[in-house]
Design a protein around this motif. Structure first.
Motif, PDB file in Angstrom:
ATOM      1  N   GLU A  94       0.915  -1.072  -0.010  1.00 14.53           N
ATOM      2  CA  GLU A  94       0.088   0.138   0.078  1.00 14.53           C
ATOM      3  C   GLU A  94       0.865   1.201  -0.070  1.00 14.53           C
ATOM      4  OE1 GLU A  94      -3.715   1.744   0.268  1.00 14.53           O
ATOM      5  OE2 GLU A  94      -3.213  -0.164   0.023  1.00 14.53           O
ATOM      6  N   GLU A  95       2.067   1.291   0.661  1.00 16.16           N
ATOM      7  CA  GLU A  95       2.803   2.494   0.988  1.00 16.16           C
ATOM      8  C   GLU A  95       3.669   2.871  -0.542  1.00 16.16           C
ATOM      9  OE1 GLU A  95       5.890   1.972   3.915  1.00 16.16           O
ATOM     10  OE2 GLU A  95       6.726   3.929   3.456  1.00 16.16           O
ATOM     11  N   GLN A  96       4.054   1.486  -1.229  1.00 16.90           N
ATOM     12  CA  GLN A  96       4.379   1.673  -2.357  1.00 16.90           C
ATOM     13  C   GLN A  96       3.714   2.225  -3.457  1.00 16.90           C
ATOM     14  OE1 GLN A  96       5.950  -2.217  -2.885  1.00 16.90           O
ATOM     15  NE2 GLN A  96       8.127  -1.894  -2.361  1.00 16.90           N
ATOM     16  N   THR A 127       0.944   4.044  -3.088  1.00 18.35           N
ATOM     17  CA  THR A 127       0.687   5.325  -2.484  1.00 18.35           C
ATOM     18  C   THR A 127       1.838   6.459  -2.957  1.00 18.35           C
ATOM     19  OG1 THR A 127      -0.642   4.752  -0.729  1.00 18.35           O
ATOM     20  CG2 THR A 127       0.056   7.074  -0.702  1.00 18.35           C
ATOM     21  N   GLN A 128       3.079   6.068  -2.808  1.00 17.98           N
ATOM     22  CA  GLN A 128       4.179   6.809  -3.308  1.00 17.98           C
ATOM     23  C   GLN A 128       4.104   7.067  -4.794  1.00 17.98           C
ATOM     24  OE1 GLN A 128       6.120   8.735  -1.563  1.00 17.98           O
ATOM     25  NE2 GLN A 128       7.231   9.230  -3.401  1.00 17.98           N
TER      26      GLN A 128
END
Length: 364
Positions: free
Chosen positions: A107-109, A111-112
């Motif tokens: 999810e973080e990747q 979003t980035q």
């Protein structure tokens, strides 16, 4: 117990068992659904979406709405019942999990990556709009990203301006790869750069950057394919200096698909008269610096979201037209566009009421 009653009881218990099993059985799918749609000419979160200073702006009317798609998170475990419901629901779409989060992307990747694409789309929207207005924009090639563990790590940094490679002036992003791949693996390549900090200081002081450095890097073999291709481990991008300030204020949105609608909103605010003629126009599409409109994902969700908010017309990237036309929401006209010029031409017809010859999407 009568046989009929026993059969009904057994069927009921089996159905309950199947439903319970469906709740606990997870499947490798994710769901897409219509997301928020925002008028680029209006306010969002209490402030204007487009804020322009240092240049005369004009009042606008109507809507130029960008559209979004809402997706389930990367760590969401969909169960079988939810998947079946999603397949049956008209306004939702169930897709393989890897479609949204390939190669185990977190999810973080995601979003980035979406944030970076959104930022780049804003820059390209500004350039495309100003170029259409014949407003000059200064551009230069920069280091966009540096791959971890590559020869360039620690030597080059995101934001460094690439002036030349091996003494040859760099004019386009594609020049960088061409010049690097002329080398064999293990050879040295010299980058002439303006460090990112120097470029930022020059822009702040409204002066030209003068401090350059020569950085020598030894090439390595590409791990993307089996070819013996030399790389240094960077991707090149483009940065710009604008003659006045254009800020796009829109939180919690990612990806490149709002580029076209941002460009049209900027164009409308910088020209007299109303681009829409007061009509409700929505749309989607990536945009390049030269105004080329590119395809996006989730087109079916975006047309539904736009129509639910009241859109009458939907500017649709040419490559998405066939898919969008298969299930067009009632009352929504899909207009095929390939460039910002196409969109401006369509808007001219819309505001004049001469819509008979609009390039409408078809399933062909």
């Amino acid at each position: 117990m009568p046989r009929r009653t026993a059969t009904m009881l057994a069927s009921t218990l089996m159905l309950i068992a199947l439903l319970c099993a469906g709740v606990f059985i997870t499947v490798p799918y994710a769901e897409m659904s219509p997301g928020p749609t925002v008028n680029t000419l209006g306010d969002h979160g209490g402030e204007p979406v487009l804020q322009i200073s240092g240049r005369k702006t004009y009042p606008t009317t109507g809507h130029l709405n960008m559209t979004t798609v809402r997706v389930t998170s990367a760590d969401y475990n969909m169960n079988l019942v939810e998947a079946v419901y999603g397949w049956l629901a008209h306004d939702n779409k169930v897709v393989p999990h890897d479609t949204l989060y390939p190669n185990g992307k977190t999810e973080e990747q995601s979003t980035q990556e979406n944030a970076e694409e959104f930022s780049q789309s804003q820059e390209s929207a500004k350039v495309a709009a100003l170029e259409k207005l014949d407003v000059p924009v200064q551009s230069w090639v920069i280091v966009s990203t540096v791959k971890k563990g590559s020869p360039a790590e620690g030597a080059l940094h995101a934001g460094d301006v690439i002036k030349a490679v091996d003494g040859t002036t760099v004019k386009e992003t594609t020049d960088v790869a061409k010049l690097v791949t002329k080398h064999k693996v293990g050879e040295k390549v010299v980058f002439t750069i303006v460090p990112a900090a120097e470029q930022a200081a020059a822009e702040k002081a409204n002066r030209a950057a003068t401090k350059t450095q020569d950085i020598t890097i030894t090439t390595a073999k590409s791990d993307d394919d089996g070819a013996e291709r030399a790389i240094v481990g960077i991707s090149a991008g483009t940065d710009h200096t604008f003659p006045f300030t254009i800020d796009i204020k829109l939180a919690d949105v990612g990806g490149p698909s709002a580029g076209l609608m941002f460009a049209l909103g900027i164009y409308d605010k910088l020209t007299s008269g109303s681009l829409t003629g007061g009509k409700f126009v929505a749309g989607t599409g990536t945009i390049d610096d030269d105004g080329t409109v590119g395809p996006i994902g989730g087109i079916e969700m975006k047309t539904v979201g736009a129509r639910d908010k009241g859109a009458q017309y939907f500017l649709t990237p040419a490559d998405n037209c066939a898919a969008a036309a298969k299930d067009t929401p009632e009352g929504l006209t899909l207009i095929k566009v390939g460039t910002i010029g196409d969109a401006l031409s369509a808007l001219k017809d819309i505001r004049s009421g001469d819509t008979g010859d609009l390039p409408k999407c078809s399933t062909k």
